[in-house]
Write a protein that holds these residues in place. Sequence first.
Motif, PDB file in Angstrom:
ATOM      1  N   LEU A 266       0.827  -0.976  -0.492  1.00  0.00           N
ATOM      2  CA  LEU A 266      -0.291  -0.290   0.236  1.00  0.00           C
ATOM      3  C   LEU A 266      -0.065   1.059  -0.229  1.00  0.00           C
ATOM      4  CD1 LEU A 266      -2.886  -1.113   2.142  1.00  0.00           C
ATOM      5  CD2 LEU A 266      -2.835  -0.578   0.033  1.00  0.00           C
ATOM      6  N   ASP A 267       2.183   1.204  -0.105  1.00  0.00           N
ATOM      7  CA  ASP A 267       2.673   2.075   0.625  1.00  0.00           C
ATOM      8  C   ASP A 267       3.407   2.869  -0.683  1.00  0.00           C
ATOM      9  OD1 ASP A 267       2.491   2.740   3.607  1.00  0.00           O
ATOM     10  OD2 ASP A 267       4.076   1.777   3.967  1.00  0.00           O
ATOM     11  N   LYS A 268       3.501   1.486  -1.463  1.00  0.00           N
ATOM     12  CA  LYS A 268       4.210   1.440  -3.007  1.00  0.00           C
ATOM     13  C   LYS A 268       3.262   1.997  -3.410  1.00  0.00           C
ATOM     14  CE  LYS A 268       7.643   0.719  -4.490  1.00  0.00           C
ATOM     15  NZ  LYS A 268       9.145   2.052  -5.283  1.00  0.00           N
ATOM     16  N   ALA A 269       1.409   2.021  -3.721  1.00  0.00           N
ATOM     17  CA  ALA A 269       0.994   2.316  -4.088  1.00  0.00           C
ATOM     18  C   ALA A 269       0.528   3.962  -4.145  1.00  0.00           C
ATOM     19  CB  ALA A 269      -0.251   1.755  -3.823  1.00  0.00           C
ATOM     20  N   ARG A 270       0.383   4.582  -2.607  1.00  0.00           N
ATOM     21  CA  ARG A 270       0.846   5.282  -2.543  1.00  0.00           C
ATOM     22  C   ARG A 270       1.590   6.163  -3.389  1.00  0.00           C
ATOM     23  NH1 ARG A 270       0.718   7.367   3.807  1.00  0.00           N
ATOM     24  NH2 ARG A 270       2.763   6.648   3.658  1.00  0.00           N
ATOM     25  N   ASN A 271       3.065   5.924  -3.505  1.00  0.00           N
ATOM     26  CA  ASN A 271       3.609   6.456  -3.867  1.00  0.00           C
ATOM     27  C   ASN A 271       3.932   6.615  -5.087  1.00  0.00           C
ATOM     28  OD1 ASN A 271       6.182   7.520  -3.417  1.00  0.00           O
ATOM     29  ND2 ASN A 271       7.260   6.000  -3.145  1.00  0.00           N
ATOM     30  N   LEU A 272       2.840   5.339  -5.724  1.00  0.00           N
ATOM     31  CA  LEU A 272       2.465   5.678  -7.295  1.00  0.00           C
ATOM     32  C   LEU A 272       1.716   6.817  -7.872  1.00  0.00           C
ATOM     33  CD1 LEU A 272       2.985   1.935  -8.497  1.00  0.00           C
ATOM     34  CD2 LEU A 272       4.201   3.698  -8.838  1.00  0.00           C
ATOM     35  N   LEU A 273       0.578   6.932  -6.807  1.00  0.00           N
ATOM     36  CA  LEU A 273      -0.248   7.704  -6.959  1.00  0.00           C
ATOM     37  C   LEU A 273       0.264   8.682  -6.630  1.00  0.00           C
ATOM     38  CD1 LEU A 273      -2.622   5.901  -4.885  1.00  0.00           C
ATOM     39  CD2 LEU A 273      -3.630   6.874  -6.316  1.00  0.00           C
ATOM     40  N   GLU A 274       0.690   9.711  -6.033  1.00  0.00           N
ATOM     41  CA  GLU A 274       1.539  10.706  -6.549  1.00  0.00           C
ATOM     42  C   GLU A 274       2.766  10.879  -7.023  1.00  0.00           C
ATOM     43  OE1 GLU A 274       0.891  11.473  -0.891  1.00  0.00           O
ATOM     44  OE2 GLU A 274       3.117  10.483  -1.793  1.00  0.00           O
ATOM     45  N   GLN A 275       3.557  10.207  -7.229  1.00  0.00           N
ATOM     46  CA  GLN A 275       4.246  10.680  -8.869  1.00  0.00           C
ATOM     47  C   GLN A 275       3.816   9.964 -10.096  1.00  0.00           C
ATOM     48  OE1 GLN A 275       8.303   9.509  -6.521  1.00  0.00           O
ATOM     49  NE2 GLN A 275       7.260   9.690  -4.825  1.00  0.00           N
ATOM     50  N   SER A 276       2.940   9.256 -10.281  1.00  0.00           N
ATOM     51  CA  SER A 276       2.952   8.651 -11.551  1.00  0.00           C
ATOM     52  C   SER A 276       1.666   9.693 -11.966  1.00  0.00           C
ATOM     53  CB  SER A 276       3.045   7.677 -11.433  1.00  0.00           C
ATOM     54  OG  SER A 276       2.010   6.925 -11.252  1.00  0.00           O
ATOM     55  N   THR A 277       1.522   8.857 -13.561  1.00  0.00           N
ATOM     56  CA  THR A 277       0.102   9.132 -13.632  1.00  0.00           C
ATOM     57  C   THR A 277      -0.879   8.216 -14.622  1.00  0.00           C
ATOM     58  OG1 THR A 277       1.253   9.763 -16.357  1.00  0.00           O
ATOM     59  CG2 THR A 277       0.951  11.839 -14.742  1.00  0.00           C
ATOM     60  N   LEU A 278      -0.261   6.744 -13.565  1.00  0.00           N
ATOM     61  CA  LEU A 278      -1.129   5.413 -13.978  1.00  0.00           C
ATOM     62  C   LEU A 278      -2.230   5.456 -13.468  1.00  0.00           C
ATOM     63  CD1 LEU A 278       1.527   3.295 -12.558  1.00  0.00           C
ATOM     64  CD2 LEU A 278       0.986   3.919 -15.175  1.00  0.00           C
ATOM     65  N   SER A 279      -3.246   4.948 -14.308  1.00  0.00           N
ATOM     66  CA  SER A 279      -4.421   5.131 -13.390  1.00  0.00           C
ATOM     67  C   SER A 279      -4.640   3.565 -12.033  1.00  0.00           C
ATOM     68  CB  SER A 279      -5.217   4.117 -14.867  1.00  0.00           C
ATOM     69  OG  SER A 279      -5.353   2.738 -14.593  1.00  0.00           O
ATOM     70  N   LEU A 280      -5.953   4.160 -12.451  1.00  0.00           N
ATOM     71  CA  LEU A 280      -5.998   3.093 -11.271  1.00  0.00           C
ATOM     72  C   LEU A 280      -6.244   1.561 -10.560  1.00  0.00           C
ATOM     73  CD1 LEU A 280      -8.919   4.956  -8.880  1.00  0.00           C
ATOM     74  CD2 LEU A 280      -6.225   5.165  -7.966  1.00  0.00           C
ATOM     75  N   THR A 281      -6.495   1.080 -12.091  1.00  0.00           N
ATOM     76  CA  THR A 281      -6.315  -0.253 -12.267  1.00  0.00           C
ATOM     77  C   THR A 281      -4.842  -0.603 -12.516  1.00  0.00           C
ATOM     78  OG1 THR A 281      -7.775  -0.302 -13.546  1.00  0.00           O
ATOM     79  CG2 THR A 281      -6.438  -1.750 -14.067  1.00  0.00           C
ATOM     80  N   GLU A 282      -3.708   0.056 -13.322  1.00  0.00           N
ATOM     81  CA  GLU A 282      -2.322   0.185 -13.457  1.00  0.00           C
ATOM     82  C   GLU A 282      -1.918   0.034 -11.982  1.00  0.00           C
ATOM     83  OE1 GLU A 282      -1.889   1.918 -17.969  1.00  0.00           O
ATOM     84  OE2 GLU A 282      -1.940   3.729 -16.392  1.00  0.00           O
ATOM     85  N   ILE A 283      -1.918   1.174 -11.410  1.00  0.00           N
ATOM     86  CA  ILE A 283      -1.551   0.757 -10.042  1.00  0.00           C
ATOM     87  C   ILE A 283      -2.111  -0.236  -8.756  1.00  0.00           C
ATOM     88  CG2 ILE A 283      -0.988   1.724  -7.899  1.00  0.00           C
ATOM     89  CD1 ILE A 283      -1.332   4.223  -9.387  1.00  0.00           C
ATOM     90  N   ALA A 284      -3.215  -0.278  -9.613  1.00  0.00           N
ATOM     91  CA  ALA A 284      -3.264  -1.884  -8.330  1.00  0.00           C
ATOM     92  C   ALA A 284      -3.192  -3.476  -8.884  1.00  0.00           C
ATOM     93  CB  ALA A 284      -5.296  -1.945  -8.904  1.00  0.00           C
ATOM     94  N   LEU A 285      -2.879  -3.636 -10.510  1.00  0.00           N
ATOM     95  CA  LEU A 285      -1.645  -4.814 -10.674  1.00  0.00           C
ATOM     96  C   LEU A 285      -0.467  -4.312 -10.432  1.00  0.00           C
ATOM     97  CD1 LEU A 285      -3.794  -5.266 -14.339  1.00  0.00           C
ATOM     98  CD2 LEU A 285      -3.914  -6.558 -12.345  1.00  0.00           C
ATOM     99  N   ALA A 286      -0.173  -2.759 -10.371  1.00  0.00           N
ATOM    100  CA  ALA A 286       1.903  -2.939 -10.329  1.00  0.00           C
ATOM    101  C   ALA A 286       1.733  -3.209  -8.840  1.00  0.00           C
ATOM    102  CB  ALA A 286       1.753  -2.036 -10.215  1.00  0.00           C
ATOM    103  N   THR A 287       0.903  -3.222  -7.780  1.00  0.00           N
ATOM    104  CA  THR A 287       1.042  -3.593  -6.313  1.00  0.00           C
ATOM    105  C   THR A 287       0.163  -4.583  -5.852  1.00  0.00           C
ATOM    106  OG1 THR A 287      -0.616  -2.070  -6.117  1.00  0.00           O
ATOM    107  CG2 THR A 287       1.564  -1.133  -6.092  1.00  0.00           C
ATOM    108  N   GLY A 288      -0.269  -5.508  -6.873  1.00  0.00           N
ATOM    109  CA  GLY A 288      -0.025  -7.039  -6.475  1.00  0.00           C
ATOM    110  C   GLY A 288      -2.139  -7.378  -6.033  1.00  0.00           C
ATOM    111  N   PHE A 289      -2.903  -5.945  -6.407  1.00  0.00           N
ATOM    112  CA  PHE A 289      -4.446  -6.342  -6.236  1.00  0.00           C
ATOM    113  C   PHE A 289      -5.041  -6.615  -7.623  1.00  0.00           C
ATOM    114  CE2 PHE A 289      -2.608  -3.729  -3.159  1.00  0.00           C
ATOM    115  CZ  PHE A 289      -2.774  -3.737  -2.153  1.00  0.00           C
ATOM    116  N   ALA A 290      -5.931  -7.539  -7.325  1.00  0.00           N
ATOM    117  CA  ALA A 290      -6.543  -7.813  -8.111  1.00  0.00           C
ATOM    118  C   ALA A 290      -7.395  -6.770  -9.397  1.00  0.00           C
ATOM    119  CB  ALA A 290      -7.572  -9.532  -7.688  1.00  0.00           C
ATOM    120  N   ASN A 291      -7.852  -5.823  -9.102  1.00  0.00           N
ATOM    121  CA  ASN A 291      -8.928  -5.221  -9.456  1.00  0.00           C
ATOM    122  C   ASN A 291      -9.226  -3.970  -8.637  1.00  0.00           C
ATOM    123  OD1 ASN A 291     -10.904  -5.000  -7.805  1.00  0.00           O
ATOM    124  ND2 ASN A 291     -11.412  -6.857  -8.599  1.00  0.00           N
TER     125      ASN A 291
END
Length: 312
Positions: A266-291
């Motif tokens: 979740l800390d990695k996901a928050r990092n990506l939310l703050e520092q990237s333009t990836l969609s929520l779905t892309e961030i979810a998959l990049a941090t090991g969540f199904a959707n």
Amino acid sequence: MSAYRIGFLLIDGFALMSYAAAVEPLRAANLLAGGTVYEVRHVPAAGARAVSSGGAVVEASAELGHDFDFDLVLVVAGGDPAVFRDERAFNWLRGLARRGVRLGGVSGGPVILALAGLMEGRRMTVHWEHAPALAEISPTLMVERTLYVIDRDRITCAGGTAPLDMMHALIAEHQGPAFARQVSDWFLHTEVRPSGGPQRAGLVERHGTTNPAVIQAIEAMENHIADPLELAQLAQLSGVGPRQLNRLFREKLGCRTMEFYRKLRLDKARNLLEQSTLSLTEIALATGFANSAHFSKVFRDFFGHAPSILRT
């Protein structure tokens, strides 16, 4: 157990030190195991040999496009990899990816993978010299300034001596941490660095514990953000049983093993939310969540607000 088959795609002008730091641990592993646990093939991008930036020559032991049954192919490049435009090499790599072969890049190699369109939706790193080139290739690439990144079926490494640390992690994954330590000791590489170093403090400093099982488990977690391991797998890599690993995490870090793992993701996901333009779905998959729905619920339960708030 059959040998793990690794191919090195060598681009002319490749960094010799980075290549040696990646291939030599495999030779040592075979020597220490008393047999072939790693089968290595060299694939020059052009011709029958590849020439390093320092003039060293590596002869081919497989051809580009060869239908060898690789488990992993590592691209090693140096110089200015952004000018590489060999569609035959790109197509071969894309074909390997479609077949489920694990792909990696060392030094300038991650740039080659990005040019082939194989790093979208994957966390990655690269030698700092080549970081600007990645920004030119695609602004959506998830580039981290770390030694190496293992994200599911992609492995990227900054080069230099960092491949020694990366290969330690890979050998530990295949042969166990005790054997990986023997290989590292063979090269007097007694201070194995975590994937996130040196831009961050070491695991011991960050988490305030020197317990080897806990440190080994955290390192495995950081190498499996997008494809989370089970508790039994973490315990096996740490050399202890699941119950003992949970006891150690509660004692040293104040929480159970998988609770710590979820917070790390979740800390990695928050990092990506703050520092990237990836969609929520892309961030979810990049941090090991199904959707994205599952990710949003877990994120909200943990942080007290929806992930979308960080995008407003």
